[in-house]
Design a protein around this motif. Structure first.
Motif, PDB file in Angstrom:
ATOM      1  N   ALA A  27      49.820  71.362  64.343  1.00 22.33           N
ATOM      2  CA  ALA A  27      48.695  70.761  63.636  1.00 22.33           C
ATOM      3  C   ALA A  27      47.517  71.712  63.546  1.00 22.33           C
ATOM      4  O   ALA A  27      46.753  71.689  62.576  1.00 22.33           O
ATOM      5  N   PHE A  28      47.352  72.583  64.544  1.00 22.46           N
ATOM      6  CA  PHE A  28      46.257  73.532  64.553  1.00 22.46           C
ATOM      7  C   PHE A  28      46.637  74.875  63.940  1.00 22.46           C
ATOM      8  O   PHE A  28      45.910  75.859  64.091  1.00 22.46           O
ATOM      9  N   GLY A  29      47.749  74.933  63.246  1.00 15.66           N
ATOM     10  CA  GLY A  29      48.127  76.154  62.535  1.00 15.66           C
ATOM     11  C   GLY A  29      49.151  77.001  63.247  1.00 15.66           C
ATOM     12  O   GLY A  29      49.458  78.104  62.800  1.00 15.66           O
ATOM     13  N   GLY A  30      49.696  76.506  64.365  1.00 17.71           N
ATOM     14  CA  GLY A  30      50.689  77.266  65.117  1.00 17.71           C
ATOM     15  C   GLY A  30      52.080  77.089  64.528  1.00 17.71           C
ATOM     16  O   GLY A  30      52.949  76.463  65.144  1.00 17.71           O
ATOM     17  N   LYS A  31      52.288  77.679  63.365  1.00 21.20           N
ATOM     18  CA  LYS A  31      53.539  77.512  62.647  1.00 21.20           C
ATOM     19  C   LYS A  31      54.283  78.848  62.586  1.00 21.20           C
ATOM     20  O   LYS A  31      53.735  79.900  62.888  1.00 21.20           O
ATOM     21  N   GLY A  32      55.536  78.772  62.176  1.00 17.86           N
ATOM     22  CA  GLY A  32      56.326  79.990  62.036  1.00 17.86           C
ATOM     23  C   GLY A  32      56.441  80.745  63.344  1.00 17.86           C
ATOM     24  O   GLY A  32      56.654  80.171  64.416  1.00 17.86           O
ATOM     25  N   SER A  33      56.250  82.062  63.265  1.00 14.94           N
ATOM     26  CA  SER A  33      56.396  82.898  64.455  1.00 14.94           C
ATOM     27  C   SER A  33      55.235  82.746  65.436  1.00 14.94           C
ATOM     28  O   SER A  33      55.275  83.298  66.537  1.00 14.94           O
TER      29      SER A  33
ATOM     30  N   MET B   4      40.784  75.691  58.973  1.00 13.51           N
ATOM     31  CA  MET B   4      40.810  77.107  58.598  1.00 13.51           C
ATOM     32  C   MET B   4      42.189  77.715  58.823  1.00 13.51           C
ATOM     33  O   MET B   4      42.711  78.439  57.961  1.00 13.51           O
ATOM     34  N   ASN B   5      42.776  77.455  59.972  1.00 15.19           N
ATOM     35  CA  ASN B   5      44.095  78.034  60.260  1.00 15.19           C
ATOM     36  C   ASN B   5      45.138  77.556  59.259  1.00 15.19           C
ATOM     37  O   ASN B   5      45.988  78.332  58.814  1.00 15.19           O
ATOM     38  N   ASN B   6      45.080  76.277  58.905  1.00 15.66           N
ATOM     39  CA  ASN B   6      46.063  75.743  57.954  1.00 15.66           C
ATOM     40  C   ASN B   6      45.802  76.230  56.532  1.00 15.66           C
ATOM     41  O   ASN B   6      46.734  76.589  55.804  1.00 15.66           O
ATOM     42  N   ILE B   7      44.531  76.246  56.118  1.00 14.79           N
ATOM     43  CA  ILE B   7      44.202  76.717  54.771  1.00 14.79           C
ATOM     44  C   ILE B   7      44.571  78.187  54.609  1.00 14.79           C
ATOM     45  O   ILE B   7      45.188  78.596  53.617  1.00 14.79           O
ATOM     46  N   LEU B   8      44.209  78.996  55.608  1.00 17.20           N
ATOM     47  CA  LEU B   8      44.492  80.426  55.521  1.00 17.20           C
ATOM     48  C   LEU B   8      45.987  80.724  55.658  1.00 17.20           C
ATOM     49  O   LEU B   8      46.487  81.663  55.033  1.00 17.20           O
ATOM     50  N   PHE B   9      46.695  79.926  56.454  1.00 16.67           N
ATOM     51  CA  PHE B   9      48.148  80.109  56.552  1.00 16.67           C
ATOM     52  C   PHE B   9      48.796  79.868  55.186  1.00 16.67           C
ATOM     53  O   PHE B   9      49.699  80.604  54.770  1.00 16.67           O
ATOM     54  N   ASN B  10      48.308  78.854  54.494  1.00 13.16           N
ATOM     55  CA  ASN B  10      48.850  78.557  53.160  1.00 13.16           C
ATOM     56  C   ASN B  10      48.493  79.640  52.144  1.00 13.16           C
ATOM     57  O   ASN B  10      49.241  79.891  51.203  1.00 13.16           O
ATOM     58  N   LEU B  11      47.342  80.300  52.359  1.00  9.25           N
ATOM     59  CA  LEU B  11      46.918  81.350  51.423  1.00  9.25           C
ATOM     60  C   LEU B  11      47.594  82.692  51.695  1.00  9.25           C
ATOM     61  O   LEU B  11      47.830  83.463  50.762  1.00  9.25           O
ATOM     62  N   GLY B  12      47.898  82.987  52.968  1.00 12.27           N
ATOM     63  CA  GLY B  12      48.445  84.319  53.262  1.00 12.27           C
ATOM     64  C   GLY B  12      49.303  84.411  54.494  1.00 12.27           C
ATOM     65  O   GLY B  12      49.538  85.518  54.987  1.00 12.27           O
ATOM     66  N   GLY B  13      49.765  83.294  55.038  1.00 13.47           N
ATOM     67  CA  GLY B  13      50.666  83.309  56.176  1.00 13.47           C
ATOM     68  C   GLY B  13      49.999  83.732  57.479  1.00 13.47           C
ATOM     69  O   GLY B  13      48.779  83.675  57.636  1.00 13.47           O
TER      70      GLY B  13
ATOM     71  N   GLY C  40      40.174  80.517  45.808  1.00 15.66           N
ATOM     72  CA  GLY C  40      41.155  81.113  46.695  1.00 15.66           C
ATOM     73  C   GLY C  40      40.545  81.585  48.004  1.00 15.66           C
ATOM     74  O   GLY C  40      39.650  80.944  48.559  1.00 15.66           O
ATOM     75  N   GLU C  41      40.991  82.744  48.485  1.00 18.65           N
ATOM     76  CA  GLU C  41      40.516  83.280  49.758  1.00 18.65           C
ATOM     77  C   GLU C  41      39.002  83.484  49.760  1.00 18.65           C
ATOM     78  O   GLU C  41      38.322  83.194  50.759  1.00 18.65           O
ATOM     79  N   PHE C  42      38.441  83.947  48.641  1.00 17.50           N
ATOM     80  CA  PHE C  42      36.988  84.161  48.564  1.00 17.50           C
ATOM     81  C   PHE C  42      36.228  82.860  48.799  1.00 17.50           C
ATOM     82  O   PHE C  42      35.138  82.855  49.393  1.00 17.50           O
ATOM     83  N   GLY C  43      36.781  81.750  48.354  1.00 15.48           N
ATOM     84  CA  GLY C  43      36.140  80.458  48.557  1.00 15.48           C
ATOM     85  C   GLY C  43      35.980  80.104  50.020  1.00 15.48           C
ATOM     86  O   GLY C  43      35.025  79.419  50.400  1.00 15.48           O
ATOM     87  N   VAL C  44      36.926  80.573  50.854  1.00 18.97           N
ATOM     88  CA  VAL C  44      36.828  80.328  52.295  1.00 18.97           C
ATOM     89  C   VAL C  44      35.646  81.091  52.877  1.00 18.97           C
ATOM     90  O   VAL C  44      34.797  80.524  53.573  1.00 18.97           O
ATOM     91  N   TRP C  45      35.567  82.381  52.569  1.00 16.44           N
ATOM     92  CA  TRP C  45      34.546  83.224  53.204  1.00 16.44           C
ATOM     93  C   TRP C  45      33.146  82.927  52.697  1.00 16.44           C
ATOM     94  O   TRP C  45      32.172  82.981  53.465  1.00 16.44           O
ATOM     95  N   ILE C  46      32.991  82.607  51.407  1.00 10.70           N
ATOM     96  CA  ILE C  46      31.655  82.334  50.862  1.00 10.70           C
ATOM     97  C   ILE C  46      31.105  81.012  51.378  1.00 10.70           C
ATOM     98  O   ILE C  46      29.891  80.772  51.338  1.00 10.70           O
TER      99      ILE C  46
END
Length: 463
Positions: free
Chosen positions: A124-130, A261-270, A426-432
């Motif tokens: 749930a907190f983004g601890g997915k995949g490896s 953030m972890n989930n949004i960014l994982f979806n944007l770039g793993g 996209g990614e810029f929307g997160v940082w801004i």
């Protein structure tokens, strides 16, 4: 001697007093932040960038449970500061005893729940995949030490409320130094990997608890509590809860932010994108240490003088704290704008024998993190007003405005922004989203602080 120490909060010149309170607090926060920073560098170099991402996933859960102790500590310390200022020592003693009892009851319960739901919380907190396996290893071990961390966070705020910042500084330094030493032994020498990183952190918590216990059992503390003080007192619990809820709500929103953030960014770039945020998150903790130090130093000064009805000193402490915090925030801003590439490279291994996936992740992070860092810290020079303003209301026991202003940045502005802007940008929307939230929160806080100064901090009969 101890009594004179707390009385100095209402007697010494504000500028001198704030420096005396803020410098040890800043040093303590610096060492703690360096601990997190260097710990991440060690983990990144000796284990890999996926390990940094795994720790970043675990932090919201462990920090939230530890924040329960901090919430109880700050809520109770506000009462203690004002009680000492009003020369009501019995209330200060009863409050401290209730803080200890409440911290133990709440954190042990939360740890039990955290261990029971481990397999659901980590993804749930983004601890997915490896990321999942190393995150679970780290999470499980860390939770065993979290009750001790909570007691340390609670005790540290009480030490500050007594007007003894140097002891509080030492309490913050001990776990950091201990953790780094254990990192070297457990990770580098013993090659325990994630197990070593987790046990090193837990060992640091235990060392800190030992020192906090020593302080309150020695003659250094003026809070000589006895068994009756541990009995729960409903009015005191209600006041601790209302003020402590401000800190708890802030940490809860922070944990939710990490989750999103972890989930949004994982979806944007793993996993690699999560690693980018992990590095920026460490810098958010580290780079602003002097600003947080000024805020911590400001709290007991404002609380003590408010309790003593010395409103001119309260106003002076507000202005002085904002001035000092803004100055150091600007210096931090300049450094981060100039050296983001060098900062990012510290977290990445230069070894050429890393697995291909780790090498690709390193390259990705080095390309993306510097630009992201510049946007995230773009509004840093103005955050002093927001932090000091929210801290003032908590220091003087005004729970509702303290809560609302504390939640303004992340809860009311940042979370809605990261849910909307990445959809379009996209990614810029997160940082801004970071600087936009900072600017909006500072405007709101500035308005309410100005209104408070003009209407409430005039004479005792206004309260």
């Amino acid at each position: 001697m101890a009594k004179v120490s707390s009385d100095q909060l209402g007697q010494e010149p504000i500028g001198k007093l704030l420096i005396k309170q803020a410098v040890p607090a800043s040093i303590g926060i610096l060492v703690m932040s360096l601990n997190i920073l260097v710990d991440s560098i060690f983990v990144g170099n000796w284990i890999g960038p996926i390990a940094i991402a795994a720790i970043n996933v675990v932090l919201p859960v462990s920090f939230f449970i530890a924040a329960l102790g901090m919430a109880i500590g700050i809520g109770g310390s506000s009462i203690i500061s004002r009680a000492l200022g009003a020369n009501n020592k019995e209330k200060a003693l009863k409050t401290f005893g209730n803080q200890i009892t409440l911290t133990l009851l709440v954190t042990i319960t939360m740890v039990a729940l955290g261990l029971y739901f481990v397999d659901g919380l980590i993804p749930a907190f983004g601890g997915k995949g490896s990321i999942f396996d190393p995150a679970k290893i780290y999470y499980t071990i860390i939770l065993y030490g979290v009750p001790f961390l909570a007691l340390c966070m609670m005790g540290n705020t009480v030490i500050r409320a007594e007007g003894k910042p140097k002891f509080a500084m030492i309490a913050m330094i001990i776990p950091s130094v201990g953790n780094l030493l254990m990192d070297y032994i457990f990770i580098y020498v013993f090659d325990w990997g994630m197990h070593g990183a987790a046990w090193a952190t837990t060992a640091g918590y235990l060392m800190c608890f030992g020192y906090i216990l020593y302080f309150f059992l020695s003659k250094n503390s003026e809070l000589r509590i006895s068994l009756p003080h541990f009995g729960l007192d409903v009015p005191i619990l209600r006041e601790i809860g209302s003020l402590g809820f401000v800190t708890l709500a802030r940490q809860a929103v922070t944990s939710i932010t990490y989750l999103l953030m972890n989930n949004i960014l994982f979806n944007l770039g793993g996993e690699a994108m999560v690693a980018v945020y992990a590095i920026i998150g460490r810098m958010l903790m580290f780079a602003l240490f002097p600003v947080f130090g000024v805020t911590q130093g400001f709290l007991p000064i404002a609380g003590f003088n408010y309790g003593a009805l010395k409103y001119d000193r309260v106003k002076e402490s507000i202005y002085t704290a904002i001035k000092y915090a803004a100055l150091v925030a600007t210096l931090v801003f300049i450094g981060l704008m100039i050296f983001p590439e060098a900062i990012t490279s510290l977290f990445l291994s230069s070894r050429e024998d890393l697995p291909v996936k780790e090498l690709i992740t390193n390259t990705f992070v080095l390309e993306r993190a510097p630009t992201a860092m510049r946007w995230v810290f773009a509004a840093t020079p103005i955050i002093a007003l927001q932090l000091i303003g929210a801290a003032y209301f908590q220091a003087v026991g005004k729970a509702i405005p303290a809560l609302l202003l504390t939640l303004t940045r992340q809860g009311f502005f940042f979370i809605p922004l990261i849910l909307v802007l990445p959809y379009y940008l996209g990614e810029f929307g997160v940082w801004i989203s970071f600087p936009i939230a900072d600017v909006l929160a500072t405007i709101v806080t500035g308005f309410y602080l100005w209104k408070e100064i003009k209407t409430k901090l005039q004479k005792p009969t206004d309260i």
